[in-house]
Design a protein around this motif. Sequence first.
Motif, PDB file in Angstrom:
ATOM      1  N   ILE A 144      47.863  39.622  41.901  1.00  2.99           N
ATOM      2  CA  ILE A 144      46.671  39.715  41.304  1.00  2.99           C
ATOM      3  C   ILE A 144      46.946  40.438  39.949  1.00  2.99           C
ATOM      4  O   ILE A 144      46.246  40.133  38.901  1.00  2.99           O
ATOM      5  N   ALA A 145      47.388  41.629  40.074  1.00  2.00           N
ATOM      6  CA  ALA A 145      47.657  42.477  38.979  1.00  2.00           C
ATOM      7  C   ALA A 145      48.435  41.955  37.959  1.00  2.00           C
ATOM      8  O   ALA A 145      48.041  42.277  36.467  1.00  2.00           O
ATOM      9  N   ALA A 146      49.064  40.861  37.960  1.00  2.00           N
ATOM     10  CA  ALA A 146      49.683  40.171  36.965  1.00  2.00           C
ATOM     11  C   ALA A 146      49.148  38.886  36.594  1.00  2.00           C
ATOM     12  O   ALA A 146      49.844  38.201  35.812  1.00  2.00           O
ATOM     13  N   SER A 147      48.092  38.679  36.955  1.00  2.64           N
ATOM     14  CA  SER A 147      47.352  37.450  36.813  1.00  2.64           C
ATOM     15  C   SER A 147      45.986  37.713  35.928  1.00  2.64           C
ATOM     16  O   SER A 147      45.754  38.864  35.627  1.00  2.64           O
ATOM     17  N   ALA A 148      45.357  36.424  35.769  1.00  2.22           N
ATOM     18  CA  ALA A 148      44.133  36.520  35.096  1.00  2.22           C
ATOM     19  C   ALA A 148      42.952  37.248  35.829  1.00  2.22           C
ATOM     20  O   ALA A 148      41.603  37.623  35.350  1.00  2.22           O
ATOM     21  N   LEU A 169      42.429  30.863  41.297  1.00  4.79           N
ATOM     22  CA  LEU A 169      41.412  31.368  41.014  1.00  4.79           C
ATOM     23  C   LEU A 169      41.537  32.102  39.647  1.00  4.79           C
ATOM     24  O   LEU A 169      40.497  32.081  38.725  1.00  4.79           O
ATOM     25  N   GLY A 170      42.646  32.475  39.189  1.00  7.23           N
ATOM     26  CA  GLY A 170      42.960  32.945  37.857  1.00  7.23           C
ATOM     27  C   GLY A 170      42.644  31.902  36.914  1.00  7.23           C
ATOM     28  O   GLY A 170      42.124  32.188  35.707  1.00  7.23           O
ATOM     29  N   LEU A 230      40.298  29.598  37.304  1.00  9.00           N
ATOM     30  CA  LEU A 230      38.987  29.065  37.159  1.00  9.00           C
ATOM     31  C   LEU A 230      38.126  30.205  36.781  1.00  9.00           C
ATOM     32  O   LEU A 230      37.104  30.121  36.052  1.00  9.00           O
ATOM     33  N   ARG A 231      38.557  31.483  36.983  1.00  3.45           N
ATOM     34  CA  ARG A 231      37.741  32.746  36.437  1.00  3.45           C
ATOM     35  C   ARG A 231      38.221  33.291  35.203  1.00  3.45           C
ATOM     36  O   ARG A 231      37.652  34.522  34.999  1.00  3.45           O
ATOM     37  N   SER A 232      39.264  32.858  34.646  1.00  2.67           N
ATOM     38  CA  SER A 232      39.552  33.282  33.346  1.00  2.67           C
ATOM     39  C   SER A 232      38.590  32.889  32.165  1.00  2.67           C
ATOM     40  O   SER A 232      37.974  31.742  32.407  1.00  2.67           O
ATOM     41  N   ASP A 233      38.300  33.447  31.055  1.00  7.05           N
ATOM     42  CA  ASP A 233      37.660  33.170  30.213  1.00  7.05           C
ATOM     43  C   ASP A 233      38.328  31.891  29.533  1.00  7.05           C
ATOM     44  O   ASP A 233      39.132  32.113  28.448  1.00  7.05           O
ATOM     45  N   ARG A 234      37.868  30.778  29.463  1.00  7.07           N
ATOM     46  CA  ARG A 234      38.608  29.485  29.140  1.00  7.07           C
ATOM     47  C   ARG A 234      37.546  29.107  27.747  1.00  7.07           C
ATOM     48  O   ARG A 234      37.910  28.082  27.051  1.00  7.07           O
ATOM     49  N   GLY A 235      36.514  29.882  27.499  1.00  7.91           N
ATOM     50  CA  GLY A 235      35.727  29.177  26.496  1.00  7.91           C
ATOM     51  C   GLY A 235      34.561  28.255  26.939  1.00  7.91           C
ATOM     52  O   GLY A 235      34.900  27.336  27.895  1.00  7.91           O
ATOM     53  N   ARG A 256      40.060  26.502  51.577  1.00  4.96           N
ATOM     54  CA  ARG A 256      39.155  27.323  52.232  1.00  4.96           C
ATOM     55  C   ARG A 256      39.364  28.917  51.365  1.00  4.96           C
ATOM     56  O   ARG A 256      38.629  29.573  51.170  1.00  4.96           O
ATOM     57  N   LEU A 257      40.581  29.150  51.197  1.00  6.66           N
ATOM     58  CA  LEU A 257      40.974  30.385  50.509  1.00  6.66           C
ATOM     59  C   LEU A 257      40.377  30.543  49.125  1.00  6.66           C
ATOM     60  O   LEU A 257      39.707  31.416  48.745  1.00  6.66           O
ATOM     61  N   VAL A 258      40.340  29.478  48.294  1.00  5.50           N
ATOM     62  CA  VAL A 258      39.809  29.421  47.020  1.00  5.50           C
ATOM     63  C   VAL A 258      38.413  29.458  47.090  1.00  5.50           C
ATOM     64  O   VAL A 258      37.746  30.137  46.285  1.00  5.50           O
ATOM     65  N   LEU A 259      37.613  28.723  47.957  1.00  3.82           N
ATOM     66  CA  LEU A 259      36.153  28.746  48.196  1.00  3.82           C
ATOM     67  C   LEU A 259      35.660  29.968  48.549  1.00  3.82           C
ATOM     68  O   LEU A 259      34.659  30.528  47.951  1.00  3.82           O
ATOM     69  N   ARG A 260      36.572  30.676  49.451  1.00  8.35           N
ATOM     70  CA  ARG A 260      36.042  32.165  49.719  1.00  8.35           C
ATOM     71  C   ARG A 260      36.044  32.947  48.230  1.00  8.35           C
ATOM     72  O   ARG A 260      35.081  33.863  48.181  1.00  8.35           O
ATOM     73  N   GLY A 261      37.171  32.894  47.697  1.00 11.29           N
ATOM     74  CA  GLY A 261      36.944  33.532  46.171  1.00 11.29           C
ATOM     75  C   GLY A 261      36.115  33.094  45.338  1.00 11.29           C
ATOM     76  O   GLY A 261      35.475  34.302  44.751  1.00 11.29           O
ATOM     77  N   LEU A 262      35.404  31.814  45.239  1.00 16.93           N
ATOM     78  CA  LEU A 262      34.487  31.436  44.339  1.00 16.93           C
ATOM     79  C   LEU A 262      33.152  32.052  44.847  1.00 16.93           C
ATOM     80  O   LEU A 262      32.471  32.492  44.063  1.00 16.93           O
ATOM     81  N   ALA A 263      32.937  32.099  46.123  1.00 14.87           N
ATOM     82  CA  ALA A 263      31.700  32.387  46.733  1.00 14.87           C
ATOM     83  C   ALA A 263      31.783  34.132  46.523  1.00 14.87           C
ATOM     84  O   ALA A 263      30.726  34.474  46.283  1.00 14.87           O
ATOM     85  N   ARG A 264      32.615  34.769  46.658  1.00 18.23           N
ATOM     86  CA  ARG A 264      32.783  36.339  46.455  1.00 18.23           C
ATOM     87  C   ARG A 264      32.595  36.309  44.963  1.00 18.23           C
ATOM     88  O   ARG A 264      31.938  37.445  44.687  1.00 18.23           O
ATOM     89  N   ALA A 265      32.908  35.731  44.183  1.00 20.83           N
ATOM     90  CA  ALA A 265      32.860  36.051  42.652  1.00 20.83           C
ATOM     91  C   ALA A 265      31.571  35.662  42.229  1.00 20.83           C
ATOM     92  O   ALA A 265      31.026  36.499  41.082  1.00 20.83           O
ATOM     93  N   THR A 266      30.640  34.977  42.726  1.00 20.04           N
ATOM     94  CA  THR A 266      29.521  34.755  42.332  1.00 20.04           C
ATOM     95  C   THR A 266      28.486  35.302  43.542  1.00 20.04           C
ATOM     96  O   THR A 266      27.238  34.864  43.425  1.00 20.04           O
TER      97      THR A 266
END
Length: 403
Positions: free
Chosen positions: A101-105, A144-145, A147-152, A182-192
């Motif tokens: 995570i530290a090395a990702s977006a 998640l990196g 999807l959640r990075s600033d792509r413009g 399921r892992l990704v959707l958990r992350g997207l739910a947490r992010a929002t």
Amino acid sequence: MGSCPPPPGANGIQPSGSIRLTGCTAAEREALSLLLGRRVTTATAMIRLADLDSRLRDTAADCGLAAVVDQLGLPLTDRRAAWDTGRQEQAALWTAAEAAIAASALAGQDWVGGWLDDLRRTGALGRLVPQEATGLLHQAIRVLGLLRSDRGEEAAPYGRGELATRVTGTAHGLDDDTVLSRLVLRGLARATAGEPPENAPGRRALWCAAAVVPDEVSSTVPTYGLRPVGRGWRERALRERADHHAETHLTLRELNVVPSSDTLVHICENPRVVEAAAEARCGGALVCTSGSASTVVLELLDTLAAAGLRLRYHGDFDWPGIALANRVIRRYSALPWQMVAEDYEQLAAHAQDQGSPGLPLVGTPLEASWDADLAAVMTALNVALHEESALDRLIADLAPGAP
């Protein structure tokens, strides 16, 4: 007196407790007496493992019980060592995830720590071997990196299959039934600041909110006689097909076409029922689950139920069929459609009169949520009756259509 080395990892394996042997023969009692150094006179013998270990060490073998069992080729598990190893592997898993995570977006995003804590607390990866768990978690971080990075604002949305291929090498890597999804959707739910979705519409909505376009055309649901309200071309096309007694395969793009709320919709399990309804030019409305009810089927039924339409269900009279019927009837408060014990008995008698070979029921019996007598009757007769055996009755029950 010779000695034998302890089995690998035997330091944490200590003999304790007792074992009880029953039905010992005279020869076995004599052998036990020699082994234990005490007389065994009954067919039942209680042996303390610590005493047996001490006895083995005092004999010419000079080996403890663990070493003897290991020499016999029987597996021994040091549970304490295995538990310690498991803790170390879990710690390494989350340490590696934090480094990724530290090395990702995702670095510096506040919700990420909570996402990892959720996965740890719920044991989302607990049943996987460490290598597989690490790989999936790193893939989830990469997705998640992206999807959640600033792509413009001008960035094109991802197709879910394309995104899966990019990260996993297969277009099915993010399908709904995968751990990665399921892992990704958990992350997207947490992010929002939302909750993980519990149904297919919720999953689709969360993917869409993350600019991921799900595949909406490859899966279809067979229907017949749906006459949606509205003036759009899709509604007009469906009404015209219903007027011509033609079946229609709806995709996810077309599920917002809803008949009037007073419509009675029959639900069947086998596409042959839809085909027969079209051949008989029936006037009723019909939706087919095509077996286990895929996402597109459930989404259509969700839409119809939310609009207040009445639903009736029929499926196979076997244990998988009862399981699916329970699922559909409970989810939509649907009524059974010729699915009670009396219907089963009549179909079984008719099949016997026709000389049809009986197909025995397979699997674990299940109670039918709508009829407390059905499971007992099915168990007693022990014959599986698939939906085709009720075809004439089902078609006769649908309202007749225009000539």
